[in-house]
Design a protein around this motif. Structure first.
Motif, PDB file in Angstrom:
ATOM      1  N   ASP A  39       1.002  -1.427   0.146  1.00  0.00           N
ATOM      2  CA  ASP A  39      -0.019   0.056  -0.006  1.00  0.00           C
ATOM      3  C   ASP A  39       0.673   1.242  -0.009  1.00  0.00           C
ATOM      4  N   VAL A  40       0.285   2.417  -0.965  1.00  0.00           N
ATOM      5  CA  VAL A  40       1.059   3.519  -0.456  1.00  0.00           C
ATOM      6  C   VAL A  40       0.589   3.963   0.465  1.00  0.00           C
ATOM      7  N   ASP A  41       2.020   4.840   1.279  1.00  0.00           N
ATOM      8  CA  ASP A  41       1.346   6.211   2.708  1.00  0.00           C
ATOM      9  C   ASP A  41       1.513   7.406   2.047  1.00  0.00           C
ATOM     10  N   ASN A  42       1.492   8.321   3.136  1.00  0.00           N
ATOM     11  CA  ASN A  42       0.553   9.148   2.878  1.00  0.00           C
ATOM     12  C   ASN A  42       2.508   9.566   2.706  1.00  0.00           C
ATOM     13  N   PRO A  43       3.484  10.353   1.229  1.00  0.00           N
ATOM     14  CA  PRO A  43       5.150  10.656   1.051  1.00  0.00           C
ATOM     15  C   PRO A  43       5.137  12.175   1.621  1.00  0.00           C
ATOM     16  N   GLY A  44       4.269  12.677   2.535  1.00  0.00           N
ATOM     17  CA  GLY A  44       4.332  13.844   3.430  1.00  0.00           C
ATOM     18  C   GLY A  44       4.918  14.935   2.769  1.00  0.00           C
ATOM     19  N   THR A  45       5.820  15.909   2.831  1.00  0.00           N
ATOM     20  CA  THR A  45       5.630  17.502   2.416  1.00  0.00           C
ATOM     21  C   THR A  45       6.916  17.518   2.075  1.00  0.00           C
ATOM     22  N   ILE A  46       7.299  18.450   0.645  1.00  0.00           N
ATOM     23  CA  ILE A  46       8.164  18.948   0.056  1.00  0.00           C
ATOM     24  C   ILE A  46       9.224  19.777   1.000  1.00  0.00           C
ATOM     25  N   GLU A  47       8.900  19.780   2.115  1.00  0.00           N
ATOM     26  CA  GLU A  47       9.639  20.532   2.839  1.00  0.00           C
ATOM     27  C   GLU A  47      10.148  19.689   3.903  1.00  0.00           C
ATOM     28  N   ASP A  48       9.572  18.327   3.786  1.00  0.00           N
ATOM     29  CA  ASP A  48      10.284  17.331   4.609  1.00  0.00           C
ATOM     30  C   ASP A  48      11.360  16.055   3.809  1.00  0.00           C
ATOM     31  N   LEU A  49      11.080  16.618   3.024  1.00  0.00           N
ATOM     32  CA  LEU A  49      12.178  15.947   1.538  1.00  0.00           C
ATOM     33  C   LEU A  49      13.312  16.543   1.817  1.00  0.00           C
ATOM     34  N   TYR A 184       2.630  20.649  -4.042  1.00  0.00           N
ATOM     35  CA  TYR A 184       1.888  19.290  -4.000  1.00  0.00           C
ATOM     36  C   TYR A 184       2.381  18.433  -4.632  1.00  0.00           C
ATOM     37  N   LEU A 185       2.068  16.846  -3.242  1.00  0.00           N
ATOM     38  CA  LEU A 185       2.748  15.956  -3.261  1.00  0.00           C
ATOM     39  C   LEU A 185       1.787  14.559  -3.371  1.00  0.00           C
ATOM     40  N   HIS A 186       2.860  13.908  -4.599  1.00  0.00           N
ATOM     41  CA  HIS A 186       1.648  12.738  -4.681  1.00  0.00           C
ATOM     42  C   HIS A 186       2.015  11.584  -4.451  1.00  0.00           C
ATOM     43  N   ALA A 187       1.835   9.943  -4.176  1.00  0.00           N
ATOM     44  CA  ALA A 187       2.772   9.177  -3.742  1.00  0.00           C
ATOM     45  C   ALA A 187       2.373   8.317  -4.618  1.00  0.00           C
ATOM     46  N   ILE A 188       3.738   7.766  -6.120  1.00  0.00           N
ATOM     47  CA  ILE A 188       2.626   6.782  -6.972  1.00  0.00           C
ATOM     48  C   ILE A 188       2.764   5.110  -6.278  1.00  0.00           C
ATOM     49  N   THR A 189       4.385   5.265  -5.943  1.00  0.00           N
ATOM     50  CA  THR A 189       4.614   3.641  -5.488  1.00  0.00           C
ATOM     51  C   THR A 189       5.114   4.290  -4.262  1.00  0.00           C
ATOM     52  N   PRO A 190       5.513   3.039  -3.636  1.00  0.00           N
ATOM     53  CA  PRO A 190       5.923   2.865  -2.081  1.00  0.00           C
ATOM     54  C   PRO A 190       7.706   3.450  -2.162  1.00  0.00           C
ATOM     55  N   SER A 191       7.759   3.726  -3.088  1.00  0.00           N
ATOM     56  CA  SER A 191       9.261   4.263  -3.429  1.00  0.00           C
ATOM     57  C   SER A 191       9.018   5.216  -4.497  1.00  0.00           C
ATOM     58  N   LEU A 192       7.867   5.590  -4.654  1.00  0.00           N
ATOM     59  CA  LEU A 192       7.938   7.194  -5.857  1.00  0.00           C
ATOM     60  C   LEU A 192       7.013   8.106  -5.625  1.00  0.00           C
ATOM     61  N   ALA A 193       7.553   9.056  -5.306  1.00  0.00           N
ATOM     62  CA  ALA A 193       6.514   9.999  -5.354  1.00  0.00           C
ATOM     63  C   ALA A 193       6.964  12.166  -6.183  1.00  0.00           C
ATOM     64  N   LEU A 194       5.728  11.780  -7.009  1.00  0.00           N
ATOM     65  CA  LEU A 194       5.859  13.451  -7.987  1.00  0.00           C
ATOM     66  C   LEU A 194       4.718  14.745  -7.335  1.00  0.00           C
ATOM     67  N   GLY A 195       5.633  15.357  -7.042  1.00  0.00           N
ATOM     68  CA  GLY A 195       4.743  16.768  -6.845  1.00  0.00           C
ATOM     69  C   GLY A 195       5.432  18.242  -7.838  1.00  0.00           C
ATOM     70  N   GLY A 196       5.056  18.765  -7.568  1.00  0.00           N
ATOM     71  CA  GLY A 196       5.396  20.828  -7.900  1.00  0.00           C
ATOM     72  C   GLY A 196       5.023  21.406  -6.813  1.00  0.00           C
ATOM     73  N   GLU A 197       4.894  22.552  -7.587  1.00  0.00           N
ATOM     74  CA  GLU A 197       6.017  23.646  -6.592  1.00  0.00           C
ATOM     75  C   GLU A 197       5.433  25.067  -7.394  1.00  0.00           C
ATOM     76  N   LEU A 198       4.817  25.768  -6.739  1.00  0.00           N
ATOM     77  CA  LEU A 198       4.012  26.943  -7.429  1.00  0.00           C
ATOM     78  C   LEU A 198       5.021  28.274  -6.734  1.00  0.00           C
ATOM     79  N   ALA A 199       5.480  29.270  -7.002  1.00  0.00           N
ATOM     80  CA  ALA A 199       5.342  30.373  -6.238  1.00  0.00           C
ATOM     81  C   ALA A 199       4.944  31.669  -6.745  1.00  0.00           C
TER      82      ALA A 199
END
Length: 300
Positions: A39-49, A184-199
């Motif tokens: 199962d895919v869990d919450n990936p956290g925030t981009i700041e956490d990465l 915005y950060l979305h978990a695709i697989t347990p080892s892959l998360a994709l997201g983006g940033e708008l400023a």
């Protein structure tokens, strides 16, 4: 006699389901358990990465430093820091941290209030609080010479597989200025998360790029790479950092090197059985031919 006893032991009988029940449900349970493990869990925030990468970078200092940490209770901790340096302003700083009683997990409780202040009134303060089961808020402020130099408001919404964040920096309602950042950060697989940033910045958008890579190579070694590009300043830099943990020796070593030929390293050694830690810092800038050395003692 031994052969007779051995022959009298019957082989184990295979498992037979009760009458009217077959063995397929057990197989289905195994499949369900395997599905739960993927199962895919919450990936956290981009700041956490970014924080995972930043934590292994050495925090260099110059001169002498003394840090005293003391826990007054399970919820309140204070620190005293004395810094003597010829490069930065020397002096004393007092820090305090309060952790509330709203327990979210065994390692997470809210609200959290932390800050530090020096005798001249320069203050850094942050407040973190869990506003709901999925909503978290953060307020950070910096005061220098009795003026607010930085204010930041952040709100995080955590879904089952994604996290949305909104940050408002240095808002000025009267002049309609400030910076708005959406993550915005979305978990695709347990080892892959994709997201983006708008400023968006009032009066012009910031033209910058910040990339991080973190890898835990083993239990003792972590590696991180950071790339920063500032189009407005026409500058870019890349930094390679690593951290080596030696638990048997109570020693942690962090080092880094960047494209400007700045090399830094910090060694921290626990002086068992005393509650002391010795820190040694060194940094050299080859392009400017500068070298800085520092040593510190951490109590508590």
């Amino acid at each position: 006699m031994g052969n007779v006893l051995a022959a009298s032991v019957l082989p184990p009988m295979p498992y037979l389901p009760p009458p009217g029940q077959d063995a397929t449900p057990s197989l289905e349970k195994q499949d369900q358990s395997q599905e739960k493990s993927t199962d895919v869990d919450n990936p956290g925030t981009i700041e956490d990465l970014h924080k995972k990468c930043k934590d292994i970078f050495p925090m260099n200092f110059e001169g002498a430093k003394l840090v005293v940490n003391k826990g007054l209770s399970n919820h309140f901790h204070i620190s005293h820091t004395i810094n003597m340096s010829s490069v930065v302003h020397s002096g004393y700083r007092f820090g305090a941290t309060y952790v509330g009683t709203k327990q979210i997990s065994p390692s997470e409780a809210y609200p959290v209030l932390l800050g530090d202040v020096d005798p001249t009134g320069n203050l850094n303060a942050s407040i973190l609080h869990q506003l709901g089961t999925r909503l978290k808020g953060k307020f950070a402020a910096q005061v220098q010479r009795s003026k607010y130099t930085a204010v930041q408001l952040t709100t995080d919404y955590r879904g089952d597989k994604f996290t949305c964040s909104a940050t408002l920096g240095n808002p000025d309602v009267l002049n309609c200025t400030g910076v708005l950042v959406l993550h915005y950060l979305h978990a695709i697989t347990p080892s892959l998360a994709l997201g983006g940033e708008l400023a968006y910045q009032r009066g012009g958008g910031p033209s910058a790029c910040h990339l991080c890579f973190h890898q835990k190579a083993s239990q003792q070694l972590q590696v991180g790479v950071e790339l920063e590009i500032n189009e407005r300043m026409q500058e870019s830099s890349a930094t390679l950092a690593y951290q080596v943990d030696l638990p048997t020796a109570d020693l942690v070593f962090r080092g880094s090197i960047d494209t400007n030929w700045v090399i830094g390293a910090v060694l921290e050694k626990k002086l068992q059985p005393l509650p002391f830690s010795f820190a040694l810092s060194g940094m050299i800038n080859h392009s400017k031919q500068q070298f800085r050395l520092g040593c510190g003692l951490i109590i508590g």
